[in-house]
Motif scaffolding. Structure first.
Motif, short mmCIF file in Angstrom:
data_model
loop_
_atom_site.label_atom_id
_atom_site.label_comp_id
_atom_site.label_asym_id
_atom_site.label_seq_id
_atom_site.Cartn_x
_atom_site.Cartn_y
_atom_site.Cartn_z
N ALA A 180 9.51 -10.33 17.89
CA ALA A 180 10.84 -9.71 17.82
C ALA A 180 11.02 -9.00 16.48
O ALA A 180 11.54 -7.88 16.43
CB ALA A 180 11.92 -10.78 18.00
N SER A 181 10.57 -9.64 15.40
CA SER A 181 10.72 -8.99 14.09
C SER A 181 9.87 -7.73 14.03
O SER A 181 10.27 -6.73 13.45
CB SER A 181 10.36 -9.95 12.96
N GLY A 182 8.72 -7.76 14.68
CA GLY A 182 7.86 -6.59 14.70
C GLY A 182 8.53 -5.43 15.41
O GLY A 182 8.54 -4.30 14.92
N LEU A 183 9.09 -5.72 16.58
CA LEU A 183 9.70 -4.64 17.36
C LEU A 183 10.99 -4.13 16.72
O LEU A 183 11.22 -2.93 16.62
CB LEU A 183 10.00 -5.15 18.78
N VAL A 184 11.82 -5.07 16.27
CA VAL A 184 13.14 -4.68 15.78
C VAL A 184 13.08 -4.16 14.35
O VAL A 184 13.57 -3.07 14.05
CB VAL A 184 14.12 -5.87 15.88
N ARG A 185 12.48 -4.94 13.49
CA ARG A 185 12.46 -4.59 12.07
C ARG A 185 11.43 -3.50 11.75
O ARG A 185 11.72 -2.52 11.11
CB ARG A 185 12.16 -5.87 11.27
N ASP A 186 10.20 -3.72 12.23
CA ASP A 186 9.12 -2.83 11.81
C ASP A 186 9.02 -1.55 12.64
O ASP A 186 8.44 -0.58 12.19
CB ASP A 186 7.78 -3.58 11.87
N VAL A 187 9.54 -1.56 13.86
CA VAL A 187 9.44 -0.34 14.67
C VAL A 187 10.82 0.30 14.82
O VAL A 187 11.05 1.43 14.36
CB VAL A 187 8.82 -0.65 16.05
N TYR A 188 11.77 -0.43 15.40
CA TYR A 188 13.07 0.19 15.68
C TYR A 188 13.80 0.60 14.40
O TYR A 188 14.20 1.76 14.23
CB TYR A 188 13.94 -0.79 16.49
N GLN A 189 13.94 -0.36 13.49
CA GLN A 189 14.72 -0.07 12.29
C GLN A 189 14.04 0.97 11.40
O GLN A 189 14.68 1.83 10.82
CB GLN A 189 14.97 -1.36 11.50
N ARG A 190 12.73 0.90 11.33
CA ARG A 190 12.04 1.80 10.41
C ARG A 190 11.85 3.20 10.98
O ARG A 190 11.90 4.17 10.25
CB ARG A 190 10.66 1.24 10.05
N PHE A 191 11.62 3.28 12.28
CA PHE A 191 11.24 4.58 12.83
C PHE A 191 12.30 5.22 13.73
O PHE A 191 12.22 6.39 14.03
CB PHE A 191 9.91 4.46 13.59
N PHE A 192 13.27 4.44 14.20
CA PHE A 192 14.23 5.04 15.13
C PHE A 192 15.66 5.03 14.62
O PHE A 192 16.43 5.94 14.90
CB PHE A 192 14.17 4.32 16.49
N PHE A 201 0.81 -1.22 0.00
CA PHE A 201 0.00 0.00 0.00
C PHE A 201 0.85 1.26 0.00
O PHE A 201 0.31 2.36 0.10
CB PHE A 201 -0.95 0.00 1.20
N ASN A 202 2.15 1.07 -0.06
CA ASN A 202 3.09 2.19 -0.07
C ASN A 202 2.77 3.16 1.07
O ASN A 202 2.67 4.37 0.87
CB ASN A 202 3.00 2.91 -1.43
N SER A 203 2.64 2.60 2.27
CA SER A 203 2.23 3.43 3.40
C SER A 203 2.90 2.97 4.70
O SER A 203 2.58 1.88 5.21
CB SER A 203 0.70 3.36 3.55
N PRO A 204 3.79 3.80 5.25
CA PRO A 204 4.40 3.45 6.54
C PRO A 204 3.35 3.32 7.64
O PRO A 204 3.51 2.53 8.56
CB PRO A 204 5.34 4.63 6.82
N ALA A 205 2.27 4.09 7.53
CA ALA A 205 1.24 4.03 8.57
C ALA A 205 0.59 2.64 8.61
O ALA A 205 0.36 2.07 9.68
CB ALA A 205 0.17 5.09 8.31
N VAL A 206 0.31 2.09 7.43
CA VAL A 206 -0.29 0.75 7.39
C VAL A 206 0.68 -0.26 8.00
O VAL A 206 0.29 -1.15 8.77
CB VAL A 206 -0.64 0.34 5.93
N GLY A 207 1.98 -0.10 7.69
CA GLY A 207 3.00 -1.00 8.26
C GLY A 207 3.04 -0.91 9.77
O GLY A 207 3.05 -1.92 10.47
N LEU A 208 3.03 0.33 10.27
CA LEU A 208 3.15 0.52 11.72
C LEU A 208 1.92 -0.01 12.45
O LEU A 208 2.04 -0.75 13.44
CB LEU A 208 3.34 2.01 12.04
N VAL A 209 0.74 0.31 11.95
CA VAL A 209 -0.49 -0.14 12.62
C VAL A 209 -0.57 -1.67 12.60
O VAL A 209 -0.89 -2.30 13.62
CB VAL A 209 -1.74 0.49 11.96
N SER A 210 -0.23 -2.27 11.46
CA SER A 210 -0.30 -3.74 11.41
C SER A 210 0.70 -4.34 12.39
O SER A 210 0.42 -5.32 13.08
CB SER A 210 -0.09 -4.27 10.00
#
Lengths: 545, 102
Positions: A374-386, A123-132
């Protein structure tokens, strides 16, 4: 019967010990395979190399609920639980037939490693990624914590009688055996998952699935042999309870209707769509090798489900014949394992083998959830947003730390063990499905689906399921469904998943149609033949003419 | 001049086949649900216990309403997997998502 009944000798606990060592060894083997590729793809996706057996026997909704919660329901309410679980007859077809091929393809085209990755890229949307990602972690943490209780309970039940007084004498009212079990279980499952990541979770899951099959087959044979056949077992179970044990809506001494027709209908949604929309299943679809793997998995899983669930029902009906009134019915399978093997030569070892089935189911669930969380926290949150440019080593250490932290949280949450394991499994499964099934189907098949539509579908589905849980928990017990205070409100007699899916579908479609259509180039890249989308190549003459 | 993607959206056969298979999957699910819940609704609820028959210890409604369709679904799963579903290439692997930004 005595609730603290335990096996004599160390055979059962020794067999479990061997099982634990084998799981860690598989974790170490997986680590070697993972280290051959890049850390992210190897550790979180197993380098997209899952074969048919691994996909079929691991991408399912079997969990601690299968061997603890589900048997407890059969024991409590009787044959009607066969109807409650009946949709497993079509779970392989819906689980693999609807999304597998497209998710596999989309994850390759987008380079997605996690489920939120895929949603984000589609969906080319970081918001969709984060919410999921946040929704996945919410539901999985909930469900995972419940599994730890099941794992600890198996070790507790397998603990030998001889060693029990030493532990309980010093503890007063504290259930030391449970905490010992909790510690052993946590260290084991976190260790092997940490060592080998996704592949460790899958390989041990496969090994444990085979053990489950052997355990169930043994237990069924022994139980029916001890009781003189299913005829006798069924008759005695009805004598110990009442005619309701062989009828719908199920046996109940207090007038409870366990499975009304509306709930029976709902559970065809719960298990079929719960399996399809579970993030642990979706990530395995993304990791499968090819379409032949998917095809073979459909049939393998269909056969496996039949050989696990129908025997389990028979075993638990037999259990009601043997034990007329067990208070902690969650422990009925371990107790049957100990009872059926009690005076056999090497019986305690055999009991350990049978006990490995529930233990394996729980470990398999927890390990796969650990990887997803772990993949959610590390890959989808930490790596993408921090920390966008985090190095491989940093990601690796952070992943290990996350797994250890999640294990610790689960232990802390179980210092007062959670009740209603199966209710939690059902809630998480159905809420997860309400959140993800519609967005996943939109992502896979609907060109017009937009990011806002996917977001609306996720939030509407999970929101409705959560609201119905909150309303149900506040209301007086309607004496419908399982006896638990962790219950949802059955609007018009249906499980929340039905309303959640409906809300998700409406929100997804309406919001998509009301928002700007997605970029045609993005859609074409994900839906059309690859050659057609390669800029340097011209369309074929037929197309151009 | 019209761009190819606007004029000739050549849908990937994988998408087409996956959609067809998804529709059939949902149809099978619906039929299984309709039969099983329908049969059990008729023969398992509000039943006079005196009329209940057991076959090898299994109540009649469980046998015909659940075990029999489960066996049929096993056969259907075989057909779905080995006859109906098609094999096709899943395509090349793109670089990990978002790495351009990382």
């Amino acid at each position: 019967m005595a609730e603290e009944w335990r096996p004599e000798g160390f055979g059962a606990i020794a067999a479990l010990g061997v099982f634990i060592v084998a799981s860690i060894w598989l974790g170490a083997l997986a680590q070697r395979a993972v280290s051959k590729g890049s850390f992210l793809q190897g550790y979180f996706l197993g380098n997209r190399g899952l074969g048919a057996w691994a996909l079929a026997l691991t991408a399912t909704v079997q969990s601690g609920g299968t061997f603890m919660g589900f048997p407890s329901l059969v024991y409590s309410y009787g044959w009607v639980v066969a109807l409650w679980i009946a949709s497993y007859m079509v779970v392989p077809i819906t689980g693999f037939g609807v999304l597998a091929k497209r998710f596999s393809q989309l994850s390759r085209r987008t380079g997605a490693i996690t489920v939120p990755d895929l949603f984000r890229e589609r969906f080319n949307s970081p918001a969709v990624g984060l919410v999921s990602s946040l929704l996945i972690m919410f539901f999985m943490c909930f469900m995972m914590v419940a599994q730890f209780k099941a794992g600890a309970s198996v070790i507790k039940v397998a603990w030998p009688q001889e060693a029990t007084p030493t532990l309980t004498a010093t503890g007063g009212d504290i259930d030391w055996l449970f905490y010992l079990g909790l510690a052993v279980f946590t260290v084991t499952v976190v260790s092997y998952t940490m060592i080998g990541g996704f592949l460790a979770a899958v390989w041990t899951d496969l090994f444990q699935s085979v053990m489950m099959f052997i355990g169930v087959a043994f237990l069924l044979g022994l139980a029916l042999w001890r009781l003189g056949g299913l005829d006798e077992a069924s008759l005695r179970a009805v004598e110990n309870t009442g005619p309701g044990f062989a009828q719908a809506p199920g046996f109940s001494p207090d007038g409870r209707e366990f499975l009304t027709p509306g709930l029976a209908l709902s559970f065809f949604f719960v298990w079929s769509f719960g399996g399809m929309g579970s993030p642990a299943t979706l990530v395995r679809l993304m990791a499968c090798k090819d379409t032949q793997t998917i095809r073979r998995s459909v049939f393998l899983l269909a056969a496996y489900n039949m050989m696990i669930y129908l025997p389990l029902i028979m075993i638990c009906v037999a259990a009601r014949a043997v034990f007329p009134d067990v208070e902690k019915s969650d422990e009925i399978i371990p107790r049957m394992a100990l009872w059926t093997t009690q005076d056999l030569w090497g019986g305690s070892l055999l009991a350990g083998l049978v006990l490995a089935a529930p233990f394996g189911a729980v470990m398999a669930t927890v390990s796969s959830y650990l990887v997803v969380i772990a993949s959610g926290l590390v890959r989808d949150v930490y790596q993408r947003f921090f920390h966008h440019d985090a190095g491989q080593r940093e990601i690796q250490y952070l992943t290990y730390a996350t797994m250890a932290a999640v294990g610790l949280v689960a232990v802390l949450a179980n210092l007062r063990p959670v009740a209603y394991l199966q209710a939690i499994v059902v809630f998480c499964g159905s809420s997860g499905a309400a959140a993800f099934v519609v967005p996943a189907v939109m992502a896979a098949f609907w060109r017009r689906a937009t990011a806002a539509g996917a977001l609306a579908a996720m939030l509407a589905g999970s929101g409705v399921a959560l609201i119905l849980l909150i309303v149900g928990s506040q209301m007086e017990d309607p004496l419908v469904g399982p006896a638990t205070s962790f219950r949802s409100y059955y609007l018009f007699g249906l499980e929340p998943i039905v309303w959640g899916l409906l809300a998700s579908l409406l929100a997804g479609v309406l919001v998509s149609l009301c928002t700007t259509p997605p970029d045609p180039k993005l859609v074409s890249r994900l839906f059309d033949v690859e050659d057609f989308n390669t800029p340097e190549k011209t369309p074929s003459p037929t197309l151009a003419s | 001049m019209l761009t190819p993607e606007k004029t000739f959206p050549q849908e990937d056969p994988v998408v087409r086949n996956a959609r067809r298979e998804a529709i059939v999957s949902v149809l099978i699910w619906f039929l299984a649900m309709a039969y099983t819940v329908g049969y059990c609704w008729l023969f398992a609820y509000g039943r006079d216990p005196a009329t209940m028959r057991f076959y090898a210890g299994i109540p009649d409604w469980v046998l015909w309403g659940i075990i029999a369709p489960w066996l049929v679904c096993l056969v259907v799963s075989w057909w779905f997997a080995y006859v109906f579903m098609t094999d096709e290439p899943l395509g090349a692997e793109a670089p990990p998502a978002g790495d351009d930004e990382l």
